[in-house]
Design a protein around this motif. Sequence first.
Motif, PDB file in Angstrom:
ATOM      1  N   GLN A   9       0.897  -1.200  -0.050  1.00 31.92           N
ATOM      2  CA  GLN A   9      -0.111   0.132   0.200  1.00 31.92           C
ATOM      3  C   GLN A   9       0.745   1.192   0.186  1.00 31.92           C
ATOM      4  O   GLN A   9       0.667   2.183  -0.472  1.00 31.92           O
ATOM      5  CB  GLN A   9      -0.849   0.013   1.220  1.00 31.92           C
ATOM      6  CG  GLN A   9      -1.712   1.125   1.255  1.00 31.92           C
ATOM      7  CD  GLN A   9      -2.544   1.030   2.508  1.00 31.92           C
ATOM      8  OE1 GLN A   9      -2.098   1.267   3.702  1.00 31.92           O
ATOM      9  NE2 GLN A   9      -3.987   1.127   2.733  1.00 31.92           N
ATOM     10  N   MET A  10       1.975   1.401   0.586  1.00 32.02           N
ATOM     11  CA  MET A  10       2.972   2.400   0.861  1.00 32.02           C
ATOM     12  C   MET A  10       3.322   2.593  -0.633  1.00 32.02           C
ATOM     13  O   MET A  10       3.288   3.793  -1.011  1.00 32.02           O
ATOM     14  CB  MET A  10       4.111   1.897   1.878  1.00 32.02           C
ATOM     15  CG  MET A  10       4.819   3.351   1.784  1.00 32.02           C
ATOM     16  SD  MET A  10       6.392   2.848   2.777  1.00 32.02           S
ATOM     17  CE  MET A  10       5.565   2.696   4.383  1.00 32.02           C
ATOM     18  N   VAL A  11       3.798   1.759  -1.433  1.00 35.47           N
ATOM     19  CA  VAL A  11       4.346   2.113  -2.640  1.00 35.47           C
ATOM     20  C   VAL A  11       3.002   2.591  -3.759  1.00 35.47           C
ATOM     21  O   VAL A  11       3.466   3.684  -4.316  1.00 35.47           O
ATOM     22  CB  VAL A  11       4.788   0.581  -3.239  1.00 35.47           C
ATOM     23  CG1 VAL A  11       5.047   0.690  -4.783  1.00 35.47           C
ATOM     24  CG2 VAL A  11       5.925   0.017  -2.410  1.00 35.47           C
ATOM     25  N   ILE A  12       2.091   1.629  -3.473  1.00 34.38           N
ATOM     26  CA  ILE A  12       0.898   2.557  -4.212  1.00 34.38           C
ATOM     27  C   ILE A  12       0.483   4.023  -3.924  1.00 34.38           C
ATOM     28  O   ILE A  12       0.464   4.792  -4.831  1.00 34.38           O
ATOM     29  CB  ILE A  12      -0.334   1.723  -4.174  1.00 34.38           C
ATOM     30  CG1 ILE A  12      -0.068   0.055  -4.726  1.00 34.38           C
ATOM     31  CG2 ILE A  12      -1.395   2.247  -5.132  1.00 34.38           C
ATOM     32  CD1 ILE A  12      -1.216  -0.535  -4.323  1.00 34.38           C
ATOM     33  N   ILE A  13       0.239   4.258  -2.541  1.00 28.58           N
ATOM     34  CA  ILE A  13      -0.050   5.509  -2.393  1.00 28.58           C
ATOM     35  C   ILE A  13       0.935   6.507  -2.400  1.00 28.58           C
ATOM     36  O   ILE A  13       0.743   7.733  -3.079  1.00 28.58           O
ATOM     37  CB  ILE A  13      -0.205   5.568  -0.689  1.00 28.58           C
ATOM     38  CG1 ILE A  13      -1.642   4.652  -0.528  1.00 28.58           C
ATOM     39  CG2 ILE A  13      -0.327   6.863  -0.197  1.00 28.58           C
ATOM     40  CD1 ILE A  13      -2.127   4.673   0.960  1.00 28.58           C
ATOM     41  N   ALA A  14       2.506   6.077  -2.306  1.00 28.68           N
ATOM     42  CA  ALA A  14       3.445   6.955  -2.542  1.00 28.68           C
ATOM     43  C   ALA A  14       3.563   7.423  -3.831  1.00 28.68           C
ATOM     44  O   ALA A  14       3.815   8.466  -4.296  1.00 28.68           O
ATOM     45  CB  ALA A  14       4.864   6.570  -2.096  1.00 28.68           C
ATOM     46  N   GLY A  15       3.378   6.466  -4.889  1.00 22.26           N
ATOM     47  CA  GLY A  15       3.378   6.543  -6.414  1.00 22.26           C
ATOM     48  C   GLY A  15       2.268   7.478  -6.765  1.00 22.26           C
ATOM     49  O   GLY A  15       2.496   8.817  -7.421  1.00 22.26           O
ATOM     50  N   LEU A  16       0.943   7.735  -5.993  1.00 18.59           N
ATOM     51  CA  LEU A  16      -0.023   8.526  -6.479  1.00 18.59           C
ATOM     52  C   LEU A  16       0.426   9.861  -5.993  1.00 18.59           C
ATOM     53  O   LEU A  16      -0.049  10.814  -6.871  1.00 18.59           O
ATOM     54  CB  LEU A  16      -1.381   7.761  -5.976  1.00 18.59           C
ATOM     55  CG  LEU A  16      -1.811   6.574  -6.416  1.00 18.59           C
ATOM     56  CD1 LEU A  16      -2.862   6.196  -5.520  1.00 18.59           C
ATOM     57  CD2 LEU A  16      -2.299   6.607  -7.935  1.00 18.59           C
ATOM     58  N   TYR A  17       0.915   9.921  -4.949  1.00 16.39           N
ATOM     59  CA  TYR A  17       1.172  11.382  -4.449  1.00 16.39           C
ATOM     60  C   TYR A  17       2.423  11.950  -5.291  1.00 16.39           C
ATOM     61  O   TYR A  17       2.197  13.268  -5.580  1.00 16.39           O
ATOM     62  CB  TYR A  17       1.715  11.349  -2.917  1.00 16.39           C
ATOM     63  CG  TYR A  17       0.509  11.354  -1.889  1.00 16.39           C
ATOM     64  CD1 TYR A  17       0.069  12.902  -1.706  1.00 16.39           C
ATOM     65  CD2 TYR A  17       0.080  10.067  -1.259  1.00 16.39           C
ATOM     66  CE1 TYR A  17      -0.959  12.850  -0.547  1.00 16.39           C
ATOM     67  CE2 TYR A  17      -1.027  10.564  -0.386  1.00 16.39           C
ATOM     68  CZ  TYR A  17      -1.353  11.999  -0.134  1.00 16.39           C
ATOM     69  OH  TYR A  17      -2.479  11.965   0.818  1.00 16.39           O
ATOM     70  N   MET A  18       3.325  11.141  -5.656  1.00 15.46           N
ATOM     71  CA  MET A  18       4.506  11.707  -6.536  1.00 15.46           C
ATOM     72  C   MET A  18       3.669  12.022  -7.842  1.00 15.46           C
ATOM     73  O   MET A  18       4.145  12.955  -8.413  1.00 15.46           O
ATOM     74  CB  MET A  18       5.298  10.665  -6.649  1.00 15.46           C
ATOM     75  CG  MET A  18       6.353  10.454  -5.369  1.00 15.46           C
ATOM     76  SD  MET A  18       7.721   9.491  -5.897  1.00 15.46           S
ATOM     77  CE  MET A  18       6.863   7.528  -5.888  1.00 15.46           C
ATOM     78  N   ILE A  19       2.762  11.327  -8.430  1.00 18.66           N
ATOM     79  CA  ILE A  19       2.282  11.889  -9.833  1.00 18.66           C
ATOM     80  C   ILE A  19       1.438  12.983  -9.437  1.00 18.66           C
ATOM     81  O   ILE A  19       1.447  13.944 -10.199  1.00 18.66           O
ATOM     82  CB  ILE A  19       1.111  10.645 -10.312  1.00 18.66           C
ATOM     83  CG1 ILE A  19       1.928   9.393 -10.524  1.00 18.66           C
ATOM     84  CG2 ILE A  19       0.350  11.272 -11.120  1.00 18.66           C
ATOM     85  CD1 ILE A  19       1.120   8.199 -11.194  1.00 18.66           C
ATOM     86  N   ARG A  20       0.786  13.278  -8.294  1.00 21.40           N
ATOM     87  CA  ARG A  20       0.141  14.447  -8.033  1.00 21.40           C
ATOM     88  C   ARG A  20       1.001  15.693  -7.523  1.00 21.40           C
ATOM     89  O   ARG A  20       0.582  16.683  -8.233  1.00 21.40           O
ATOM     90  CB  ARG A  20      -0.932  14.289  -6.906  1.00 21.40           C
ATOM     91  CG  ARG A  20      -1.841  15.338  -6.571  1.00 21.40           C
ATOM     92  CD  ARG A  20      -2.762  15.777  -7.855  1.00 21.40           C
ATOM     93  NE  ARG A  20      -3.382  16.954  -7.199  1.00 21.40           N
ATOM     94  CZ  ARG A  20      -3.351  18.165  -7.130  1.00 21.40           C
ATOM     95  NH1 ARG A  20      -1.830  18.673  -7.695  1.00 21.40           N
ATOM     96  NH2 ARG A  20      -4.085  19.346  -6.767  1.00 21.40           N
ATOM     97  N   TYR A  21       1.878  15.558  -6.708  1.00 23.05           N
ATOM     98  CA  TYR A  21       2.724  16.708  -6.283  1.00 23.05           C
ATOM     99  C   TYR A  21       4.146  16.629  -6.624  1.00 23.05           C
ATOM    100  O   TYR A  21       4.806  17.448  -6.359  1.00 23.05           O
ATOM    101  CB  TYR A  21       2.488  16.635  -4.473  1.00 23.05           C
ATOM    102  CG  TYR A  21       1.196  16.607  -4.282  1.00 23.05           C
ATOM    103  CD1 TYR A  21       0.495  17.838  -4.025  1.00 23.05           C
ATOM    104  CD2 TYR A  21       0.445  15.483  -3.699  1.00 23.05           C
ATOM    105  CE1 TYR A  21      -0.710  18.128  -3.672  1.00 23.05           C
ATOM    106  CE2 TYR A  21      -0.751  15.793  -3.565  1.00 23.05           C
ATOM    107  CZ  TYR A  21      -1.404  16.942  -3.271  1.00 23.05           C
ATOM    108  OH  TYR A  21      -2.654  17.207  -2.550  1.00 23.05           O
ATOM    109  N   GLY A  22       4.561  15.626  -7.355  1.00 20.10           N
ATOM    110  CA  GLY A  22       5.944  15.736  -7.639  1.00 20.10           C
ATOM    111  C   GLY A  22       6.805  14.890  -6.628  1.00 20.10           C
ATOM    112  O   GLY A  22       6.452  14.503  -5.658  1.00 20.10           O
ATOM    113  N   ILE A  23       7.948  14.557  -7.212  1.00 27.94           N
ATOM    114  CA  ILE A  23       8.622  13.357  -6.691  1.00 27.94           C
ATOM    115  C   ILE A  23       9.220  13.832  -5.267  1.00 27.94           C
ATOM    116  O   ILE A  23       8.867  13.404  -4.190  1.00 27.94           O
ATOM    117  CB  ILE A  23       9.812  13.019  -7.355  1.00 27.94           C
ATOM    118  CG1 ILE A  23       9.436  12.154  -8.477  1.00 27.94           C
ATOM    119  CG2 ILE A  23      10.742  11.917  -6.513  1.00 27.94           C
ATOM    120  CD1 ILE A  23      10.783  11.728  -9.317  1.00 27.94           C
TER     121      ILE A  23
END
Length: 225
Positions: free
Chosen positions: A85-99
Motif C-alpha cells: 500500500q505504501m508503494v501505491i500511495i507514494a506513487g499516486l502522491y508523486m504523480i500528483r505533487y511531484g517526487i
Amino acid sequence: MRPFEFTGLNRLSGHAYQFRTADSPVHRLDTKFKFIIWIIMSSAAFAAREPWAIAVLLFLNIAYYFLSRFSLLELWKDICFFLVQMVIIAGLYMIRYGIEEGIWMGVRTTLQILLFFMPGMVFLRTTQSTQMMRDMKKILPFRFSFLILTSLRFIPFFARELHEIAMAQRLRGAYLSPRKFINPRGWRDVLNCLVIPLIVRALKTANEAALSAEARALNRRFMGK
C-alpha cells in the motif's frame, strides 16, 4: 461448539492477525488495558504529523509488538499489505505533487495508516475471542461488545481466505505478484482474481454468521427479550 464460532474459523494457525499463545507481559495484561492501549496508540497515529513524532510512534509500536514475543516473520505477515500500500500511495502522491514533495506525503500517510492498525494487530494476536467477549461485556453493553468481537474475529479469517484465494488462482495460471499490485495496469487482474472472490466469500460467511446468531436466539437478546 461455543456460540458464534465456526469450525473453519478455528483452523487459522500461521496466518496474519491470528492469536498465538506466548508467555509475554502483553499476553498477561487484562483485556481492558490492552483495549485502552489500542485506542490511545491508534488515536496518536492521527496526531503524528512530523517525522520525529511518526518515528517515535513507530518505535513504540514495534517495541510493543516484540514485547508480545512475536517473530519477524509474524510481523512481516501482519504488515506486508501495508508495505504494498505504501508503494501505491507514494506513487499516486508523486504523480500528483511531484517526487520531492509527494514521496514524503505518501510515506507519511501510509505510516499513519499502519500505526493506526498495529495496536489492533497486537490485540488480536494476544487476546483469545472468549476472553475478549468476557472482559468487554464488563465495560460495554452486550450488543456493542458482540459487534466488536464479531468484527475482530473475522479479520484473521479473511486474511486466511485471501491467502487461499491467491494460492488457488496461481494454480489456475493467474500471474499474481507484487508488480500486479504496484502497476495500475495490473489492478484489473487483482480485482478479478482476488477482490471479487473475496467479496463473494465475505457475503457467504456473513450470511452463515447471521443464521448462526439467529439460531442461537441472539436477536432476542439484542432486543432485550
